[in-house]
Structures are given as structure tokens and as C-alpha cells.
Enzyme design. Structure first.
Site, PDB file in Angstrom:
ATOM      1  N   LYS A 165      10.358   5.643   0.769  1.00 29.91           N
ATOM      2  CA  LYS A 165      11.324   4.984   1.649  1.00 29.91           C
ATOM      3  C   LYS A 165      12.391   5.985   2.061  1.00 29.91           C
ATOM      4  O   LYS A 165      13.032   6.608   1.195  1.00 29.91           O
ATOM      5  CB  LYS A 165      11.969   3.787   0.946  1.00 29.91           C
ATOM      6  CG  LYS A 165      10.973   2.825   0.301  1.00 29.91           C
ATOM      7  CD  LYS A 165       9.980   2.254   1.293  1.00 29.91           C
ATOM      8  CE  LYS A 165       8.898   1.463   0.574  1.00 29.91           C
ATOM      9  NZ  LYS A 165       7.836   0.988   1.467  1.00 29.91           N
ATOM     10  N   LYS A 265       1.247  -7.471   5.790  1.00 31.22           N
ATOM     11  CA  LYS A 265       1.770  -8.081   4.564  1.00 31.22           C
ATOM     12  C   LYS A 265       1.566  -9.588   4.656  1.00 31.22           C
ATOM     13  O   LYS A 265       2.075 -10.249   5.554  1.00 31.22           O
ATOM     14  CB  LYS A 265       3.244  -7.729   4.395  1.00 31.22           C
ATOM     15  CG  LYS A 265       3.465  -6.231   4.142  1.00 31.22           C
ATOM     16  CD  LYS A 265       4.616  -5.996   3.187  1.00 31.22           C
ATOM     17  CE  LYS A 265       4.684  -4.554   2.740  1.00 31.22           C
ATOM     18  NZ  LYS A 265       5.163  -3.637   3.784  1.00 31.22           N
TER      19      LYS A 265
HETATM   20 MG    MG Z   1       6.945  -0.691   5.070  1.00 35.27          MG
END
Ligand code: MG
Length: 368
Positions: A165, A265
Site C-alpha cells: 500500500k 472483491k
Molecule cells: Mg486494492
């Protein structure tokens, strides 16, 4: 077969290590998980889970899932859970949008349908690969030193794929990417996930400054419009996930060539029924995929693994094992677990894993 009861359980799933999202979004240490048990008149029981990755990641909220289930419950009771399209349409009529609130019911219905068929969900969906799926780690936004430490912790568990990230100050991001790349063992797959944190000029600055490395960025900016606006101004491959919510998003991204990779997702897109259509759009347009839960226990990881198994091996870049980040284990070691950085589908009919009653306690709501 008819749905006779829906029971909703709430559980805090604590992270082993607190997690920091980019863009000033809060550090968090606990996931607010909702588990759904669907009972039928034929005795089959199905389980679903809805666990957002905190409430600052995307518009998904633990209490919102439970409120959504309360709203749709009476429209789902009495339906045949094997008819997943009927259940999907009933929920969409009762509550337009709010996809994340409905995915756990979709999941529990697929669990029942596949148990009734005597096969794993992936096979009921048309057939699933039995090759172990590579797990991608999730490395929070942090310092160079901490990044090295956390990546080594995952490498020690066999992980060879990572989602690092970024999305901090562009200069710091460039430095951190260069450090990770300098320490990348051969054969490792690394995705730099911005989680929407950059403005267009910030994205361009980092993406152009790292062009010599040929690295891939996930969700560099907030919206598909932002990603489209800078598309021709850099050379980096792009993955999208937070901007991939509806089938229309997938169709636009595929048609306009906005991404080489989809991060699907399940909780965000509304469950297996809707995610399977995105998979097909991706495959039809030469787009590879990461398939994951938004977070949660082994149940959520396993649901994603079933869909991932229906993607040809060469188009599947990775899955996630959020369970590896949690202190609580609701299924005491059962179901697919990390094996040398991979998850392996089991042959158990249905989802293939159910929580221990003792781990969830009493339901917070029951319908039917
Ligand atoms: Mg992502």
C-alpha cells in the site's frame, strides 16, 4: 427447497497488527464482521460473511450490512436458495444498490445450492481449478524499514505475491517503491496499491518517476474518470478495484481500456452471482484478475477462492488470506489455510467451511 430462517451474528475480528490505510484514513485494529446463517425446510444450512476492511476503505459499514439484511430478509424468506438469480433479483428489488449489504446472503445461498448438488461451489459455477492459488499479502502504508520487516514476515510464511500500500507523499512513495524493488527476490509479484489516495498530478509524478521499473499500480486515483484522464500520460499497467463496483463499471473499464487487471472483491460487488459476470467481462477483454474478500475470516477467504478457481490459472494473479492477519479464528483451523503462500480448494460440498457455534455466540437478529 425453501429458506425458512435467517440468523445474523456479529463478531469483532481483531487484527494481529494494526493497519494503516493511505490518504489520511484511520489506522484500525478491529474488523466488524457479520456472519449469516440461512436455514432451509430440507435441513441444509448455509453460511455467509460480510466483513468490510474497516469503514474508511470503501462505502461499506458493518452496521450497514446488518441493517441491509433486516431490510431484505422478508423478501428472501420462502425463496429457493438454489435459485441464486431469484434471490439476487428479490434483494435488488427490495433494496437497490447497497451491494455490500447483500453479498453475505448470496454467499449463504451458494453454500446451500452447492451442498444440495454435492459439489464445491466452484464446480457448481462450472468447474474449478485444483491448482493452489497464490496468496497476495497486504502491506499497510508505512515507512521503508517497516515495509521491509512486514514483507519479510510474509516471505517467511511462503508468500511470493504482495500488495504494497502506497499513496503517501509522492516523494516518499517513489523512495519506498525503489526500496521494495531493490529487495525483490526473483519471481515475486508485487502490486503497488494506492487505494485512491493520489490526485491526478500526484499519480503522474510517481508513475512517470518509476517507469524504468515497469511496476503495476492499483487504483491510483479516486474515480474511473481520474484514471481515464491520465491513462495516456504514463506507461504503467493499472489494476482497478475500488472503482469496480457494478457490472457497468467493469464494462466501461474493459471497453475503454482503463485497466489491465481487475481486483474483484466479492463483498464490494455484491457476492458471487454478480462477481461471476465481472470475471467473464474481464476474460473476454484480456484482463487478468485478483479475486478477494474485502476482509474477514476463513469463510470470506474461501468464498473468494471458489470464484478464483473458476478463473483460468494463467489469468489469476492472486487471492488473499485475510485470516492470516487475524487473532480470532472462527473455524478452528478448518477450511483452506495458507500452505507455502497458497490456498487450495477443498473437495467438501458447498462452501466447505462453517464457523463454530461457540465462536459466534448468540445471533443479534433472526428472521423467519
Ligand atoms: Mg486494492
Amino acid at each position: 427447497m425453501r429458506i425458512t430462517g435467517i440468523s445474523v451474528f456479529r463478531k469483532d475480528l481483531r487484527l494481529e497488527h494494526p493497519y494503516r490505510l493511505s490518504g489520511g484514513r484511520l489506522e484500525f485494529a478491529v474488523l466488524d464482521a457479520t456472519f449469516v446463517r440461512i436455514d432451509t425446510d430440507e435441513g441444509l444450512v448455509g453460511w455467509g460473511e460480510g466483513t468490510p476492511w474497516g469503514h474508511t476503505y470503501v462505502p461499506a459499514h458493518g452496521p450497514g450490512i446488518r441493517a441491509g439484511i433486516e431490510t431484505v430478509a422478508s423478501f428472501v424468506l420462502g425463496l429457493d436458495p438454489r435459485r441464486t438469480l431469484d434471490v439476487e433479483r428479490a434483494m435488488d428489488l427490495a433494496l437497490p444498490g447497497h451491494l455490500y449489504a447483500k453479498s453475505s446472503i448470496d454467499m449463504a445461498c451458494w453454500d446451500i445450492a452447492a451442498q444440495a448438488a454435492g459439489m464445491p461451489i466452484a464446480d457448481l459455477m462450472g468447474g474449478g481449478s485444483r491448482n493452489p492459488a497464490p496468496i497476495a499479502s497486504s502491506i499497510g502504508t508505512t515507512t521503508i524499514g517497516e515495509t521491509r520487516k512486514v514483507m519479510d514476515r510474509y516471505r517467511a510464511r511462503g508468500y511470493a505475491a504482495h500488495s504494497v500500500k502506497i499513496g503517501d507523499d509522492p516523494a516518499k512513495d517513489i523512495e519506498r517503491i525503489r526500496d521494495v524493488e531493490a529487495h525483490r527476490p526473483p519471481g515475486e509479484r508485487i502490486l503497488y496499491d494506492v487505494n485512491r489516495a493520489w490526485s491526478r498530478q500526484q499519480a503522474l509524478r510517481v508513475m512517470k518517476a518509476t517507469e524504468d521499473l515497469g511496476v503495476m499500480f492499483e487504483q491510483p486515483c479516486e474515480t474511473l474518470d481520474d484514471i481515464a484522464a491520465i491513462r495516456t500520460l504514463h506507461a504503467a499497467p493499472v489494476s482497478i478495484d475500488e472503482s469496480l463496483v457494478t457490472l457497468q463499471d467493469a464494462a466501461r473499464a474493459a471497453r475503454e481500456g482503463l485497466a489491465e487487471v481487475f481486483g474483484i472483491k466479492l463483498n464490494r460487488v455484491g457476492g458471487l452471482t454478480k462477481a461471476a459476470r465481472m470475471r467473464d467481462i474481464a476474460l473476454a477483454h484480456g484482463i487478468d484478475m485478483y479475486i478477494m474478500a474485502t476482509g474477514g475470516s476463513v469463510l470470506a477467504d474461501t468464498e473468494a477462492l471458489h470464484l478464483a478457481a473458476t478463473v483460468p490459472d494463467r489469468n489469476l494473479l492472486g487471492v488473499w488470506s485475510c485470516q492470516d492477519m487475524l487473532i480470532e479464528d472462527v473455524a478452528e483451523g478448518r477450511g483452506p489455510r495458507n500452505m507455502d503462500g497458497h490456498l487450495q480448494l477443498t473437495e467438501t460440498p458447498g462452501l466447505g467451511v462453517a464457523p463454530d457455534a461457540a465462536a459466534l455466540g448468540l445471533p443479534v437478529a433472526t428472521y423467519g
